[in-house]
Design a protein around this motif. Structure first.
Motif, mmCIF file in Angstrom:
data_model
loop_
_atom_site.group_PDB
_atom_site.id
_atom_site.type_symbol
_atom_site.label_atom_id
_atom_site.label_comp_id
_atom_site.label_asym_id
_atom_site.label_seq_id
_atom_site.Cartn_x
_atom_site.Cartn_y
_atom_site.Cartn_z
ATOM 1 N N HIS A 31 -4.335 15.747 -2.170
ATOM 2 C CA HIS A 31 -3.483 15.089 -1.176
ATOM 3 C C HIS A 31 -2.183 15.856 -0.937
ATOM 4 O O HIS A 31 -1.265 15.332 -0.313
ATOM 5 C CB HIS A 31 -3.198 13.648 -1.625
ATOM 6 C CG HIS A 31 -4.417 12.787 -1.660
ATOM 7 N ND1 HIS A 31 -4.971 12.229 -0.536
ATOM 8 C CD2 HIS A 31 -5.234 12.433 -2.697
ATOM 9 C CE1 HIS A 31 -6.051 11.536 -0.874
ATOM 10 N NE2 HIS A 31 -6.234 11.649 -2.185
ATOM 11 N N ALA A 40 0.948 5.375 0.214
ATOM 12 C CA ALA A 40 0.199 6.587 0.520
ATOM 13 C C ALA A 40 0.362 7.585 -0.623
ATOM 14 O O ALA A 40 1.431 7.671 -1.232
ATOM 15 C CB ALA A 40 0.700 7.206 1.824
ATOM 16 N N HIS A 45 0.854 -1.186 0.000
ATOM 17 C CA HIS A 45 0.000 0.000 0.000
ATOM 18 C C HIS A 45 0.888 1.234 0.000
ATOM 19 O O HIS A 45 1.800 1.353 0.818
ATOM 20 C CB HIS A 45 -0.911 0.005 1.241
ATOM 21 C CG HIS A 45 -1.817 1.199 1.305
ATOM 22 N ND1 HIS A 45 -3.007 1.256 0.637
ATOM 23 C CD2 HIS A 45 -1.680 2.397 1.948
ATOM 24 C CE1 HIS A 45 -3.588 2.432 0.873
ATOM 25 N NE2 HIS A 45 -2.791 3.136 1.668
ATOM 26 N N GLY A 104 -3.227 4.606 -2.142
ATOM 27 C CA GLY A 104 -4.419 4.903 -1.363
ATOM 28 C C GLY A 104 -5.321 5.889 -2.083
ATOM 29 O O GLY A 104 -4.860 6.831 -2.733
#
Length: 311
Positions: free
Chosen positions: A214, A185, A183, A263
């Protein structure tokens, strides 16, 4: 007014058009007494006189002027219904020009092949546009009947109907360090160089919006004007990229590219089938529009399923 007939409305509208019972009778291939009888029955049903008659001179009363507006609406609606039914009776013939953005060329031909199996008499012509702006121009000029695109054009009065999800994903070459994590970010994307679509493209706008949300400042190594060039650049190790999942099937199956599990991704847009509201769709275009709305979602979901399942 429950007992009004379409025949009476047609006769009334024709008399109102010519302001002559004799001329109306000639146009309708009726006798003048038959026209007079139809108008008289209509006036009795309404409870108001529709014409003033002074010798041979005929004029509409105030009630007649108002009623003519509604009579014409009813007759126009009936005409539209007749045209629609006639078009549907001839669904399996005709020519159809379909425009699409370049990203859609990876799946639209296969979808159209299914359509042709059901409508072999329809002749299809594809116009693949190098840019969204070019496709909008083709649509505005009437050079394509339907357009397959992501963002509908705000600058045109058109009908845009979403028919399927359009996922966008981050990709890397096999063996890239970013793939070691299960995963990633979004913030970590700022570490790696990226090769991206040019400014003004829908894909670039979507990527910029995602990264801005983000608070990621990308390391842009190079901008490129086509999906194919971008994929080659990623495979050559020039950096990560952000692309439509629908452009990646061959490379993912061959193991030449790998999805990065970021993500809040994939980023989902929608595919739309678009046409100008000012132009009546041909029978062929109406048939394809209906087919895409009915079949497009399941077709693309099947295409996407292997890649969107968790690893």
């Amino acid at each position: 007014m429950k007992n009004l007939t379409l025949r009476q409305l047609r006769v009334f509208a024709e008399v109102a058009r010519h302001l002559s019972f004799v001329r109306a009778a000639e146009q309708l291939h009726l006798t003048p007494p038959a026209v007079t009888m139809q108008v008289k029955e209509l006036e009795e049903a309404i409870g108001l006189p529709l014409f003033d008659r002074q010798g041979r001179k005929v004029s509409l009363t105030t009630g007649g002027e108002y009623f003519l507006v509604y009579a014409r609406r009813v007759l126009a609606t009936l005409k539209d219904a007749e045209v629609a039914m006639a078009r549907l009776r001839h669904l399996d013939t005709g020519q159809l020009a379909v425009g699409l953005v370049a990203t859609a060329k990876y799946f639209v031909p296969r979808l159209l092949a299914r359509f042709r199996d059901e409508h072999p008499g329809i002749e299809l012509r594809l116009r693949v546009s190098a840019s969204r702006e070019e496709l909008v121009r083709l649509l505005e000029a009437g050079e394509v009947d339907l357009a397959i695109m992501g963002r509908p054009p705000r600058e045109l009065v058109c009908r845009a109907e979403p028919f399927a999800a359009h996922p966008h994903v981050f990709v890397a070459p096999p063996g890239h360090p970013v793939l070691r994590a299960d995963h990633v970010a979004p913030e970590a994307l700022g570490v790696w160089p990226m090769v991206v679509r040019e400014r003004g493209s829908g894909t670039r706008a979507l990527m910029d919006r995602f990264l801005d949300e983000h608070r990621v400042t990308p390391r842009i190594a190079m901008e490129m004007p086509s999906n194919e060039t971008l994929k080659q650049a990623v495979m050559a190790g020039m950096g990560l990229s952000f692309l439509s999942l629908h452009t990646l099937g061959l490379e993912l199956r061959a193991g030449e590219l790998a999805l990065v599990e970021v993500g809040h991704a994939p980023v989902i847009r929608t595919w739309n089938v678009v046409h100008l509201q000012s132009r009546l769709l041909s029978p062929a275009a109406e048939a394809l529009r209906y087919f895409i709305l009915e079949e497009g979602e399941a077709f693309l979901a099947e295409h996407d399923r292997p890649w969107l399942q968790p690893r």
